[in-house]
Design an enzyme around this catalytic site. Structure first.
Site, short mmCIF file in Angstrom:
data_model
loop_
_atom_site.label_atom_id
_atom_site.label_comp_id
_atom_site.label_asym_id
_atom_site.label_seq_id
_atom_site.Cartn_x
_atom_site.Cartn_y
_atom_site.Cartn_z
N LYS A 78 37.56 -35.94 26.99
CA LYS A 78 37.21 -34.75 26.66
C LYS A 78 36.76 -34.74 25.14
O LYS A 78 37.72 -35.40 24.42
CB LYS A 78 38.10 -33.38 26.86
N SER A 153 37.92 -24.69 29.65
CA SER A 153 37.12 -25.41 28.59
C SER A 153 36.65 -26.88 28.95
O SER A 153 35.76 -27.38 28.26
CB SER A 153 37.62 -25.38 27.34
N SER A 177 42.35 -24.66 31.25
CA SER A 177 41.02 -25.58 31.00
C SER A 177 40.92 -26.93 31.50
O SER A 177 39.74 -27.36 31.62
CB SER A 177 41.02 -25.89 29.42
N1 GLN Z 1 40.25 -19.95 28.79
C1 GLN Z 1 41.34 -19.84 27.97
C2 GLN Z 1 40.93 -19.54 26.61
O1 GLN Z 1 40.04 -19.33 26.62
C3 GLN Z 1 41.97 -21.08 28.05
C4 GLN Z 1 41.48 -22.37 27.30
C5 GLN Z 1 42.22 -23.60 27.51
O2 GLN Z 1 43.02 -23.69 28.35
N2 GLN Z 1 42.08 -24.32 26.68
O3 GLN Z 1 41.54 -19.55 25.83
#
Ligand code: GLN
Length: 484
Positions: A78, A153, A177
């Site tokens: 990532k 994400s 994410s």
């Molecule tokens: N969707 C969640 C957020 O927007 C979690 C994102 C993540 O785990 N990095 O913060």
């Protein structure tokens, strides 16, 4: 050239038996990337030169019999994990041209195991989002239906695995994410216990929640990759010196004697009927495998996790992102005065969701509001942690859906941040609790994947892997591959 599509486990065997070389394997995956990435847009950077160099080195090690189980196997990282000399963008304009001078701890480990990095994956900007639509670079598409989101994400990592662009990938998970995109793309994804994996070199989002974990095609591969990345590191003071077991040892096919709980609060209002049906079938399967399942578990503070998360995560983000001032690294706006340069750097470097979080967090931490928001959220966090501790006195693991719905359409939720936030209701509480959890493929509806989440005790990734493995052996979902 024919496409070689293999798991880590299969690749390892083929390489050791010299049925294929790492160069051939790597070339095949790079070719696959050329074929499909223009449709799915999973990768920000394709590291083909480095990959070929690493593959050559892997083949040399294999030739002299000095190879480990992951030597020569392609991986995608990532784009929020630092890679020395390779752009690490966080899918943000702020870091679009950022060349880290060092490797993240997990990248060092991947290199030390002689894996082959084929690319860096797209993500929501600074990991804030649930669809990869918040990337400042481009939107990644779900290979099961290109008009739908892959989740986020770590959407790029999940898609790269699902679409066969890599054998496996690493992602990060602050509120879901890794697990939510894994569920949306029908791959296996684990968020280990907070403290299990070093975050040294991971671009920080919310430091009390962030954790790195594997995204793979099956449970065995998840165990193999966790073996590589787990362990304490003096450069991340939150990593915990718990012994690291060999995670492949716990992969047993029956669940006799295991006590599983199904917390009812995770079957939220607005959950899609098909998700509930898939979960019902999955729970029956777990019972058939010998587990004792209690469907009447209640974790009453669960509904507060969303509010707690959206106070704590932005608060921590507002502090972490203060470092992007255009001076030390990253995007820098040229202006006459220092203040103007600082303002314009942040105005132009950050996208709208990142700005929203910085504002929310700054507000929650500000004098006069701190007690009402941040402190209150911390107290509720403690209640949620206690509730998990209590539940794990009775159950070895908890079973829930990964997400309340199947992947939604690109653009469907971009105008309504709250709807977007809701897609993580089942995954956020786990980060608040600091416990480990995993998403595995559990079914499909209308050709769209549905994931099951398995939650475990702190530092008991083994039981999660055990449950996941037994379920996987008894079902075929993980074998269904997508045509892109
Ligand atoms: N969707 C969640 C957020 O927007 C979690 C994102 C993540 O785990 N990095 O913060």
């Amino acid at each position: 050239m024919t496409n070689i599509q293999v798991t880590i486990n299969e690749a390892s065997r083929l390489l050791r038996e010299k049925q294929v070389s790492s160069i051939e394997l790597t070339e095949s995956y790079l070719e696959r990337i050329r074929q499909v990435d223009s449709r799915v847009h999973a990768l920000v950077t394709i590291t083909d030169e480095l990959a070929m160099e690493q593959a050559r080195k892997a083949d040399e090690l294999i030739a002299v019999g000095d190879a480990g189980p992951l030597t020569g196997v392609p991986i995608v990282i990532k784009d929020n994990m630092c890679t020395r000399g390779i752009r690490t963008t966080c899918s943000s304009k702020m870091l679009q041209n950022f060349m880290p001078p060092y490797d993240a701890a997990v990248v060092e480990k991947v290199k030390a195991h002689n894996m082959v990095m084929v690319g860096k994956s797209n993500m929501d900007e600074f990991a804030m989002g649930s669809s990869t639509e918040n990337s400042a670079l481009f939107v990644t598409c779900n290979p099961w239906d290109l008009s739908r989101v892959p989740g986020g994400s770590s959407g790029g990592s999940a898609v790269a695995v699902a679409a066969g662009e890599t054998v496996c990938a690493l992602g990060s998970d602050t509120g879901g994410s890794i697990r939510q995109p894994s569920g949306f793309c029908s791959v296996v994804g684990m968020k280990p216990t907070y403290g299990r994996v070093s975050r040294y070199g991971l671009v920080a989002f919310a430091s009390s929640l962030d954790q790195i974990g594997p995204l793979t095609q099956d449970v065995t591969d998840c165990a193999l990759l966790l073996n590589v990345i787990a362990g304490a590191d003096s450069r991340d003071s939150t990593s915990v010196p718990e012994p690291v077991p060999d995670y492949t040892r716990c992969l047993k096919a029956d669940l006799k004697g295991l006590r599983l709980g199904v917390p009812r609060e995770y079957f939220v209002e607005g959950m899609q009927a098909e998700v509930a049906e898939v979960m019902e079938a999955a729970i029956k399967e777990l019972e058939e495998l010998g587990a004792e399942v209690d469907r009447e578990v209640s974790l009453p503070h669960t509904p507060y996790a969303l509010a707690v998360y959206y106070i704590l995560a932005p608060s921590e983000a507002s502090a972490n992102l203060a470092r992007y001032d255009g001076v030390k690294y990253g995007f820098s706006y040229e202006a006459d005065s220092m203040w103007e340069a600082l303002e314009k750097t942040r105005e132009n470097g950050f996208g709208p969701e990142v700005k929203r979080r910085i504002m929310l967090g700054t507000y929650a931490l500000s004098a006069g509001y701190y007690d009402a928001w941040y402190l209150k959220a911390q107290k509720v966090r403690t209640l949620i942690i206690r509730e998990f501790n209590e539940a794990f006195k009775k159950y070895d693991a908890l079973i829930t859906p990964t997400s309340p719905t199947v992947p939604f359409k690109i653009g469907e939720k971009t105008d309504d941040p709250f709807q977007m936030y809701l897609s993580d209701v089942c995954t956020l509480p786990i980060n608040i609790g600091g416990v480990p959890a995993m998403s595995i493929p559990a079914g499909f509806t209308d050709g769209l994947p549905i994931g099951m989440q398995i939650i475990g005790k702190p530092f008991d990734e083994e039981t999660i892997l055990h449950v996941a493995y037994a379920y996987e052996q008894a079902t075929e979902w993980h074998k269904r591959k997508v045509e892109v």
